[in-house]
Design a protein around this motif. Sequence first.
Motif, short mmCIF file in Angstrom:
data_model
loop_
_atom_site.label_atom_id
_atom_site.label_comp_id
_atom_site.label_asym_id
_atom_site.label_seq_id
_atom_site.Cartn_x
_atom_site.Cartn_y
_atom_site.Cartn_z
N ARG A 134 0.83 -1.20 0.00
CA ARG A 134 0.00 0.00 0.00
C ARG A 134 0.87 1.26 0.00
NH1 ARG A 134 -5.09 0.29 2.06
NH2 ARG A 134 -4.86 2.51 1.53
N SER B 2 2.18 2.68 -3.32
CA SER B 2 1.32 3.41 -4.25
C SER B 2 0.46 4.50 -3.60
CB SER B 2 0.38 2.43 -4.96
OG SER B 2 -0.40 1.71 -4.01
N ASP B 3 0.34 4.47 -2.24
CA ASP B 3 -0.62 5.36 -1.58
C ASP B 3 0.00 6.12 -0.41
OD1 ASP B 3 -2.72 4.48 -3.22
OD2 ASP B 3 -3.07 2.76 -1.91
N ARG C 230 4.91 9.24 3.32
CA ARG C 230 3.85 8.35 2.84
C ARG C 230 3.02 7.78 3.98
NH1 ARG C 230 5.65 5.21 -2.64
NH2 ARG C 230 7.11 6.79 -3.43
N LYS D 94 -6.63 13.13 0.68
CA LYS D 94 -7.53 12.43 -0.24
C LYS D 94 -7.20 12.82 -1.69
CE LYS D 94 -12.41 11.56 -1.20
NZ LYS D 94 -13.82 11.90 -0.84
N LYS E 273 -1.12 11.47 -4.27
CA LYS E 273 -0.28 10.29 -4.48
C LYS E 273 1.14 10.61 -4.03
CE LYS E 273 -2.97 7.15 -6.22
NZ LYS E 273 -3.10 5.83 -5.55
#
Length: 610
Positions: A7, A10-11, A265, A286, A289
């Motif tokens: 996770r 990518s997030d 991150r 929200k 990236k």
Amino acid sequence: MSTFLERLKSDILVADGAMGTLLYAYGLDTCHESYNLTHPEQVTAIHRAYIEAGADVIQTNTYGAQRFRLKNYGLEDQVAQINKAGAELARRVAGDKTFVLGTIGGFRSQRQCDLTMDQILEQTLEQVTALLETQVLDGLLFETYYDIDELTQVLQAVRPLTDLPIVTNVSLHEAGITADGKPIVEALSRLVMLGADVVGLNCHLGPYHMIQSLKQVPLFAQSYLAVYPNASQLAIDGESSQFQFSQNAAYFGKSAELLVAEGARLIGGCCGTTPEHIRAIRRAVKGLKPIERKVVTPLIPEADFVQRVRRTDTLVDKVKKDITIIAELDPPKHLDVEKFTEAVKAIDQKDIAAITLADNSLSNTRICNLSLATLLKEEVKTPFLLHLTCRDHNLIGLQSRLMGMDLLGFNHLLAVTGDPTKMGDFPGATSVYDVTSFKLLGLIKQLNQGQSYSGASLRRQTDFTVAAAFNPNVKNLSRSIRLIEKKVAAGADYFMTQPIFESHIIEELADVTKDVDQPFFVGIMPITSYNNAVFLHNEVPGIQLSEEFLAQLEAVKDDREACQKVALDESKRLIDTALKHFKGIYLITPFLRYDLTLELIDYIQEQTQA
């Protein structure tokens, strides 16, 4: 469900906030970790509140669940139960949609910790083992580590035990600088090389200073960046007199965007943060990236550092060459300093190495020794050696006092922990003890390198030569070598002993310290009367006078001059023994009877010139 690291690849993941802040709000203010067993419903309610606020990652309520901390509450035998309960409670609330990190807190924080590194590793591994045995975790979180050496050794010990992701969060006193004065990028790079999957910052600093700190940190190929700021700096509420953090959730959200821009991150909160802060972070990130490229802003160097030329006339230099005498005086308990000044000036005429001034000895309130030394500095040529106790100063006061001493030119120190206040004339006063003499020695040496306790530059070095106290009046003196070695390792340049009243103790001390490079000044305190001897023999722990000496004093106790002669002859006999083995003599003046000190100085000088 993707793994924790998948996770992060990518997030942006949102972590939870403070546990203790909310437990306090519930009225639970003792051992937070024990509530895993006694108040599980409150712990799970907090986990649930953070998940409902948008947290992707929660941590177990196990920050301080190590034997060392639990011992304060009589819970040291429940390490495994408390840690396992904390992991299982978190997993029960998290289900299979929220990640759970098992939390372990650092030992060497702002508070004094006397555990050795081996003990720290042993207790950390005990906690880690208990957490891993639950098999419900998605990773381990090591947080609030001010000491980089501690964190690196912990990581090296734990990394071979598990394939779970490991998060390592460092805490800073100053933005961008570790406690040892190095740029934070160096510490984080080292952790990456040792196998940390996520590296970052938590606690002490708010969002602004963490953003500034991360500007110097690159994106690592092997690891991701995490950040858990405090809500703000603490403030005191005027009505309740309680310490409070700012209710600044909106600001926290805006800061989260800037943290993402610096490469973070995993973003959560530390002290003072609540579900509202986490909800603000969730809204802010929200749709964002992780960044893939970053321009690093190097740490702006401090102003030019002034390298001081080290002195070559220290007490250590003197005592390694010749017989060296220092004499101690206790500052007065009142403001009539006439006799004290008379004593200082009389001793000054004797051409000894230093006059040492005690610092509220036996916890009795006296005039500040630094003030007296400053008052007399221009009238006295003999250097002053100032005692400095941990008892009367917190860390702020200690460093402030040390910097002031250096500016005033008082560079000879004795670092002592200090007798507890209940011994003195204000038994209701608080003993501070942020540190003991060991850590004070280290702080002084750090200032000699030009670094503040926080790691910030002082812009020039202090120039202290520092002594450590040593009490040889113990049952088994041979075992004391370990204490001596610890004080040497902490930074002691030489030692000053408590007063010795028996020749055989001096002989034993010589044998025990024969391989110690640091010089010793042997403490000699003349007895003033038979009653003084009886008091010392019977009421002062660790002091024993020989029965023969006591009998000699008792025989002439009503003849003041005869009694004084017996006492001085005994002091001279002890000095004779000391001079066979040591070059340093430390004369302790009793009750401002400086006439006794003068006679003993004359005796030593006659012996060495003969």
